[in-house]
Design an enzyme around this catalytic site. Structure first.
Site, PDB file in Angstrom:
ATOM      1  N   GLY A 106      -4.497  -4.123  -3.670  1.00 42.57           N
ATOM      2  CA  GLY A 106      -5.533  -2.975  -4.350  1.00 42.57           C
ATOM      3  C   GLY A 106      -4.848  -1.923  -4.425  1.00 42.57           C
ATOM      4  N   HIS A 107      -4.771  -1.697  -5.738  1.00 44.83           N
ATOM      5  CA  HIS A 107      -4.018  -0.460  -6.310  1.00 44.83           C
ATOM      6  C   HIS A 107      -4.828   0.659  -6.694  1.00 44.83           C
ATOM      7  CE1 HIS A 107      -0.379  -3.321  -7.351  1.00 44.83           C
ATOM      8  NE2 HIS A 107      -0.742  -3.547  -5.974  1.00 44.83           N
ATOM      9  N   GLN A 110       2.005  -5.954  -3.163  1.00 45.57           N
ATOM     10  CA  GLN A 110       2.428  -6.088  -1.872  1.00 45.57           C
ATOM     11  C   GLN A 110       3.627  -5.379  -1.750  1.00 45.57           C
ATOM     12  OE1 GLN A 110       1.626  -9.434  -3.416  1.00 45.57           O
ATOM     13  NE2 GLN A 110      -0.508  -8.630  -3.017  1.00 45.57           N
ATOM     14  N   ASP A 161       0.734  -1.345  -0.003  1.00 40.81           N
ATOM     15  CA  ASP A 161      -0.067   0.069   0.063  1.00 40.81           C
ATOM     16  C   ASP A 161       0.859   1.154   0.084  1.00 40.81           C
ATOM     17  OD1 ASP A 161      -2.028  -1.692   0.144  1.00 40.81           O
ATOM     18  OD2 ASP A 161      -2.365  -1.726   2.313  1.00 40.81           O
ATOM     19  N   LYS A 209       1.544   2.113  -5.207  1.00 42.87           N
ATOM     20  CA  LYS A 209       2.337   1.713  -6.401  1.00 42.87           C
ATOM     21  C   LYS A 209       1.290   1.906  -7.383  1.00 42.87           C
ATOM     22  CE  LYS A 209       2.397  -2.336  -4.245  1.00 42.87           C
ATOM     23  NZ  LYS A 209       1.959  -2.034  -3.077  1.00 42.87           N
TER      24      LYS A 209
END
Ligand code: GDP
Ligand code: IMO
Ligand code: MG
Length: 423
Positions: free
Chosen positions: A40-41, A224, A13, A16
């Protein structure tokens, strides 16, 4: 010809998604190489926030090709929801998104196994996102898994059933009370598989190596962070893939000598979601203030992220393992208004002060050693150039650069694409 990598250096988080989106116009191809829908980007532009799970963060740029590499694990059910969300924005997904036949499939029973395994661990649970990541990678390395390419085989259904049956007995083995309706989950899964077939499957290692020969530029997008790497992270509180630079080689088939730059991305402070050691964690008002200003809630599970000061022992370790050539610092804006800031430069460990990451960083083993920095009050979010930054923020940045020995080339001061400053 360029293959560059973008990787998170902390516990995920870091931002990215935002930066891949910002960099995409410079590349022909954006490729995810590991992880799955545990990621979750988040991307923000034109006042809209998008969260991507398996699809690379280059998808919003018309001229980019986006590849889901062999190292990724795909849940068809999550994936088709992601596609449906993107279709609302008229994105031509079918011509610009390619999937490796060698990527492994997450089955409904992988998700159930994840839940059963976590429940059986009690207090020792990993804090998994429960997306079936661990069990799917276990089947991959255990040589039992199903891959995207298998969907094209006549006996796919039989292969599915054989694996799901095995999983059912494994779920029973965990001896926990897990309520589920497998028939429903399977119906959802096979409907999603039909939709998945509309996408183009490729031998991505072949495609990528031909692209390299043709002089195309590629950005590999990590998921990650380095401290969640299966080998180098805070094991066992990690994910099940190699999130570090080498993962891009195995997860895409990119030869190591083709990798040029390695962009390491980190938050100006530290966060972690899920269980596991976190030496600079703040279980006080300061940590709560960071969480509130930084809106530190997981983009996948909505869980509150644990917050703490920047840890340079962790950062240097990640820079070393990944061979980072440029640093990108995110969320500096969140630290505006703190009277003083602490930066961890070393640990007290077994009576000594050490600057490297020891085997064990549980709180009873390490005590962080901090350097105090003066805070700043100015709101950074509207600033557009490095020279506009307050002296104290510049001092914060330059201190990190001198300690880590790698330049910070991008400073992000807000979630929007535009809030990105080049140094
Ligand atoms: P990723 O998984 O590394 O892509 O990061 P996430 O998207 O899970 O989490 C990063 C969060 O911070 C998202 O909500 C972003 O919109 C937000 N964000 C990214 N960069 C900045 C920044 O510089 N400042 C602020 N305030 N928020 C940011
Ligand atoms: P992005 O790509 C933050 C964490 C989980 C848990 C551990 C194992 O958005 O940075 P898993 O579901 O992989 O079995 O969970 O890893 N985790 C993440 N934390 N960001 C992520 O992805 C994460 N993906 C997994 O919270 O502690
Ligand atoms: Mg995320």
């Amino acid at each position: 010809m360029t293959v560059d990598l973008l990787l998170g250096l902390q516990w995920g988080d870091e931002g990215k998604g935002k930066i891949v989106d910002v960099l995409t116009s410079k590349y022909d191809i954006i490729a995810r190489f590991q992880g799955g829908p545990n990621a979750g980007h988040t991307l923000e532009f034109d006042g809209i926030k998008h969260v991507l799970r398996t699809i690379p963060s280059g998808i919003f740029h018309k001229n980019s090709i986006n590849i889901i590499g062999n190292g990724v694990v795909i849940d068809p059910v999550v994936f088709i929801k992601e596609i449906a969300d993107l279709e609302k924005f008229n994105i031509d997904i079918y011509s610009r998104l390619l999937i490796s036949r060698k990527a492994h499939l997450i089955l409904p029973t992988h998700r159930l196994l994840d839940a059963a395994s976590e429940a059986s661990k009690g207090k020792a649970k990993i804090g998994s996102t429960l997306k079936g990541i661990g069990p799917t990678y276990m089947d991959k390395t255990g040589r039992n898994g199903l891959r995207v390419g298998d969907i094209e085989l006549a006996d796919f259904k039989e292969r599915y059933t054989a694996l799901a049956e095995k999983h059912k007995s494994m779920i029973t083995f965990h001896d926990v009370d897990l309520q589920y309706n497998l028939a429903e989950l399977e119906e959802e899964f096979f409907t999603a598989i039909e939709q998945l077939k509309k996408l183009t499957f490729i031998d991505s290692e072949e495609y990528i190596n031909n692209a390299i020969k043709d002089g195309k530029s590629i950005l590999a997008e990590g998921a990650q962070g380095s401290m969640l790497d299966i080998d180098f992270g805070t094991y066992p509180f990690v994910t099940s893939s190699n999130t570090t630079a080498a993962g891009a080689c195995t997860g895409l088939g990119v030869p190591p000598n083709k990798v040029q730059k390695v962009f390491g991305i980190f938050k100006a402070y530290t966060t972690r979601v899920g269980s596991g050691p976190f030496p600079t964690e703040l279980n006080d008002e300061t940590g709560a203030k960071m969480a509130s200003i930084g809106k530190e809630f997981g983009s996948v599970t909505g869980r509150a992220r644990r917050c703490g000061w920047l840890d340079l022992v962790v950062l240097k370790y990640a820079v070393q393992v990944n061979g980072v050539t440029e640093l990108y610092m995110m969320k500096g804006d969140v630290l505006s208004g703190f009277e003083t800031l602490q930066i961890c430069t070393a640990y007290e460990y077994q009576g000594k002060v050490i600057k490297h990451l020891p085997y064990n960083i549980e709180p009873e083993n390490v005590t962080p050693v901090f350097v105090e920095k003066k805070g700043w009050k100015a709101d950074l979010t509207q600033m557009t150039e490095y020279d506009q930054f307050p002296a104290e923020f510049k001092e914060y940045i330059e201190f990190i650069e001198s300690e880590v020995g790698v330049p910070i080339k991008i400073i992000s001061v807000g979630p929007d694409r535009k809030q990105t400053i080049l140094k």
